[in-house]
Each structure stands twice: as structure tokens, then as C-alpha cells.
Motif scaffolding. Structure first.
Motif, PDB file in Angstrom:
ATOM      1  N   ASN A   1      -8.176   4.933  -9.627  1.00 44.75           N
ATOM      2  CA  ASN A   1      -9.164   4.113 -10.334  1.00 44.75           C
ATOM      3  C   ASN A   1     -10.492   4.853 -10.447  1.00 44.75           C
ATOM      4  O   ASN A   1     -10.853   5.677  -9.592  1.00 44.75           O
TER       5      ASN A   1
ATOM      6  N   THR B   1      -5.267  -5.455  -4.357  1.00 43.41           N
ATOM      7  CA  THR B   1      -5.965  -4.879  -3.200  1.00 43.41           C
ATOM      8  C   THR B   1      -5.745  -3.381  -3.044  1.00 43.41           C
ATOM      9  O   THR B   1      -6.522  -2.716  -2.361  1.00 43.41           O
ATOM     10  N   GLU B   2      -4.695  -2.857  -3.676  1.00 39.56           N
ATOM     11  CA  GLU B   2      -4.352  -1.447  -3.504  1.00 39.56           C
ATOM     12  C   GLU B   2      -4.466  -0.706  -4.820  1.00 39.56           C
ATOM     13  O   GLU B   2      -3.874  -1.123  -5.821  1.00 39.56           O
ATOM     14  N   MET B   3      -5.240   0.378  -4.850  1.00 35.61           N
ATOM     15  CA  MET B   3      -5.429   1.134  -6.087  1.00 35.61           C
ATOM     16  C   MET B   3      -5.484   2.630  -5.790  1.00 35.61           C
ATOM     17  O   MET B   3      -6.086   3.047  -4.804  1.00 35.61           O
TER      18      MET B   3
ATOM     19  N   ARG C   1      -3.466 -11.094  -5.289  1.00 42.78           N
ATOM     20  CA  ARG C   1      -4.745 -10.384  -5.353  1.00 42.78           C
ATOM     21  C   ARG C   1      -4.505  -8.884  -5.392  1.00 42.78           C
ATOM     22  O   ARG C   1      -3.717  -8.354  -4.603  1.00 42.78           O
TER      23      ARG C   1
ATOM     24  N   GLU D   1     -11.857  -0.406 -16.744  1.00 44.27           N
ATOM     25  CA  GLU D   1     -11.076   0.668 -16.127  1.00 44.27           C
ATOM     26  C   GLU D   1     -10.450   1.573 -17.174  1.00 44.27           C
ATOM     27  O   GLU D   1      -9.950   2.658 -16.859  1.00 44.27           O
TER      28      GLU D   1
ATOM     29  N   ARG E   1       0.836  -1.205   0.000  1.00 46.43           N
ATOM     30  CA  ARG E   1       0.000   0.000   0.000  1.00 46.43           C
ATOM     31  C   ARG E   1       0.869   1.252   0.000  1.00 46.43           C
ATOM     32  O   ARG E   1       0.631   2.195  -0.767  1.00 46.43           O
TER      33      ARG E   1
ATOM     34  N   PHE F   1      -1.568   0.570  -9.105  1.00 44.71           N
ATOM     35  CA  PHE F   1      -2.248  -0.437  -8.291  1.00 44.71           C
ATOM     36  C   PHE F   1      -1.326  -1.620  -8.069  1.00 44.71           C
ATOM     37  O   PHE F   1      -0.223  -1.692  -8.625  1.00 44.71           O
TER      38      PHE F   1
ATOM     39  N   GLY G   1      -0.747  -5.575  -5.490  1.00 42.91           N
ATOM     40  CA  GLY G   1      -1.199  -6.462  -4.426  1.00 42.91           C
ATOM     41  C   GLY G   1      -0.109  -7.419  -4.011  1.00 42.91           C
ATOM     42  O   GLY G   1       0.886  -7.602  -4.723  1.00 42.91           O
TER      43      GLY G   1
ATOM     44  N   ASP H   1     -14.444  -0.182  -9.736  1.00 44.89           N
ATOM     45  CA  ASP H   1     -13.942  -1.205  -8.820  1.00 44.89           C
ATOM     46  C   ASP H   1     -13.686  -2.524  -9.551  1.00 44.89           C
ATOM     47  O   ASP H   1     -13.626  -3.582  -8.925  1.00 44.89           O
TER      48      ASP H   1
ATOM     49  N   SER I   1     -10.603  -4.329  -8.265  1.00 36.20           N
ATOM     50  CA  SER I   1     -10.507  -4.537  -6.829  1.00 36.20           C
ATOM     51  C   SER I   1     -10.768  -5.992  -6.451  1.00 36.20           C
ATOM     52  O   SER I   1     -11.806  -6.568  -6.795  1.00 36.20           O
ATOM     53  N   GLY I   2      -9.809  -6.602  -5.789  1.00 37.52           N
ATOM     54  CA  GLY I   2      -9.954  -7.982  -5.354  1.00 37.52           C
ATOM     55  C   GLY I   2      -9.697  -9.019  -6.420  1.00 37.52           C
ATOM     56  O   GLY I   2      -9.822 -10.225  -6.161  1.00 37.52           O
TER      57      GLY I   2
END
Length: 294
Positions: free
Chosen positions: A47, A42-44, A40, A96, A13, A29, A31, A50, A53-54
Motif C-alpha cells: 500500500n 487489517t493486513e496490507m 475489517r 490507493e 496476515r 490486503f 482481513g 492508509d 487500513s481499518g
């Protein structure tokens, strides 16, 4: 028991925020690895949806999966039409609106720990400066993770057989205290290698707690190198003394601390003068009595 220095997700992060700030890329971004051969996102930052995300990226799939498999940076200037990668994740990437993307794997001890991305929403080649900055940011992250690993291992040793939690009998053993002193020196050495000020502060705090671990509550003094209750040793003088205390030569202490042997010698002389000592052993003993060393 002391807590660990932090997980990979928190470090990723911070790196994502740093890369976004230094490059000005529209989106950054990434992860941390979330299992065997996958990570995965997880950090963006930057953006507009979503969609990512994930998202779980498998090793070898897409741009990030390819970077993970190769263990080196990869990039494309027109993601939807790139022939050098698989297109397993075209849907989320398209929503995106990302076109030009670089993916840099985070590799520590030959193991991928995560992936960072930087992206444009235009089909333009990323500047060499941007890619170099992304790589440099990841290298800093790798260094921080490596230091955290070493710190966690050093702290974990304190909880094993012969450590402070092993009972009253173990607490009085010479071997136990030699281990405590070795960990104290290691923590101070590691603190000088960490760029993250929060992690550095926690490492130094851990070393302070070890410095007074062998004193009863009635005799414990604040283990400060600049406090009124003890000699005003500089942090580097205390670093040098911590390695001298576990039997290191000046050359060995220099190697651990990233200093020249002559510099170590100078710090040691200064510490001895402040402690009113004439020998290395006297200096270590005085520092322990002042609560500066375990």
C-alpha cells in the motif's frame, strides 16, 4: 490450561504475505470477520496510503462484501466503472489507486471468516494464473483455520467436566484418562495436516504434555520419540500407536492419519519391534511406561 492455536487475524496476515510473495501483485490486503456480516481490513502489503487500513466492509457492499455474500471469488478489471458491484468504498480505493482487483472469501464450515484481495493499479484483466493462486492461497488458509478449530475444540475438552482441571477425584477416573488419550491422538493427527510449522510444533508440544500428564513429577520422563530415555520411535510410529491406544483398528487409524491400512500395519509392526512387544496391547503399555503416550 494450554493456549489456543492462534486467531484468525494472524492466519490472514500470513496468507496476505504468502499471496504477495507468490503472485508479485503490487498490493495484497485482507482481513478477518470482525462481527456479524462485516469484516475489517487489517493486513496490507504494497500500500502507498492508509486509506484502506481499518476499513469495515459490510456484507454485500463493494467487491469484498459481494464476495462475502456469495461465498465465492469475484473480480473486476476497472473498479471505478464496474457495474456489477456497489461503490460504497470508492473513496478509499481511489486514494490507493487500485483498478483491477480480485476478492476471495475465506469460508470454513460454511461460514465466511475473512476476505483476501489482490490488486493492480492498472485497468488490466488479472491473469487466470493470478486468480488461481489467490484461490489456492485461500484454500490453504481455510484448511489451517479448520485444523486450528478442531485443535482448539480438542484442547477445550480437557478443561471441561472430567478434564484434568476438574479436581483430584476426576483426575483418577478412567473416563478422564480415556478422554485425555483421545485428545492426544487427535492432536497428533491434526499436526500432520497443518502447513504452518509454528502451529504444527505447538500441536505436537501439546501432545507431549499430555503424554506425561498421568505421571508423578518423580517418575516423569521426557515424552520424546527419539530421546535417549526411551525407544527411538519415529513420529509416524507414535502417531499410529496413539490411535491404537484408544482402541482404533488399523483401518480406523489409517483414516484418521490419511494413510493406507497396510502402511499403518507396517508402522505398528516396527513400533512393536522397537518396544520389544508381541501384541498391540503390550506395545501401548510399553509406550506409556516410556512416557511416549498418556
Amino acid at each position: 490450561m494450554l493456549t489456543c492455536m492462534g486467531d484468525d487475524a494472524g492466519a490472514v496476515r500470513s496468507a496476505v504475505l504468502s499471496l504477495h510473495r507468490t503472485t508479485g501483485l503490487p498490493m495484497v490486503f485482507g482481513g478477518a470477520v470482525a462481527g456479524r456480516e462485516r469484516f475489517r481490513i487489517t493486513e496490507m502489503v504494497g500500500n502507498t496510503t492508509d486509506s484502506l487500513s481499518g476499513l469495515v466492509i459490510r456484507q454485500g457492499s463493494g467487491l469484498g462484501g459481494k464476495a462475502m455474500a456469495l461465498g465465492r471469488p469475484v473480480w473486476v478489471s476497472d473498479y471505478p466503472h464496474a457495474a456489477t458491484i456497489s461503490h460504497d468504498y470508492d473513496g478509499p480505493v481511489s486514494r490507493e489507486g487500485l483498478l483491477s482487483i480480485v476478492a476471495v472469501p475465506v469460508v470454513v464450515r460454511r461460514r465466511v471468516r475473512g476476505v483476501l484481495y489482490g490488486a493492480l493499479r492498472e485497468p488490466l484483466s488479472l491473469a487466470d494464473r493470478v486468480i488461481a493462486t489467490a484461490v489456492e492461497t485461500v484454500r490453504d488458509l481455510e484448511q489451517d483455520l479448520a485444523v486450528r478449530d478442531e485443535a482448539d475444540e480438542a484442547l477445550a475438552r480437557l478443561g471441561g467436566p472430567g478434564g484434568p482441571g476438574a479436581g483430584d477425584q476426576a483426575s483418577s477416573s478412567t473416563a478422564r484418562w480415556e478422554e485425555v488419550r483421545a485428545v492426544h491422538a487427535e492432536l497428533r493427527g491434526l499436526a500432520e495436516q497443518v502447513a504452518d510449522p509454528e502451529v504444527k510444533a505447538r500441536l505436537l508440544e501439546a501432545s507431549v504434555r499430555l503424554a506425561t500428564a498421568n505421571r508423578d513429577d518423580t517418575e516423569r520422563l521426557p515424552a520424546r520419540c527419539d530421546g535417549p530415555s526411551g525407544p527411538a520411535l519415529s513420529p509416524r510410529e507414535l502417531d499410529v500407536l496413539s490411535y491404537v491406544a484408544i482402541g482404533c483398528t488399523n483401518a480406523e487409524a489409517a483414516q484418521h492419519l490419511g494413510l493406507l491400512p497396510e502402511t499403518v500395519k507396517s508402522y505398528l509392526r516396527s513400533a512393536m519391534r522397537k518396544l520389544g512387544s508381541h501384541t498391540r496391547l503390550e506395545a501401548v503399555t510399553a509406550a506409556r511406561r516410556a512416557g511416549l503416550l498418556p
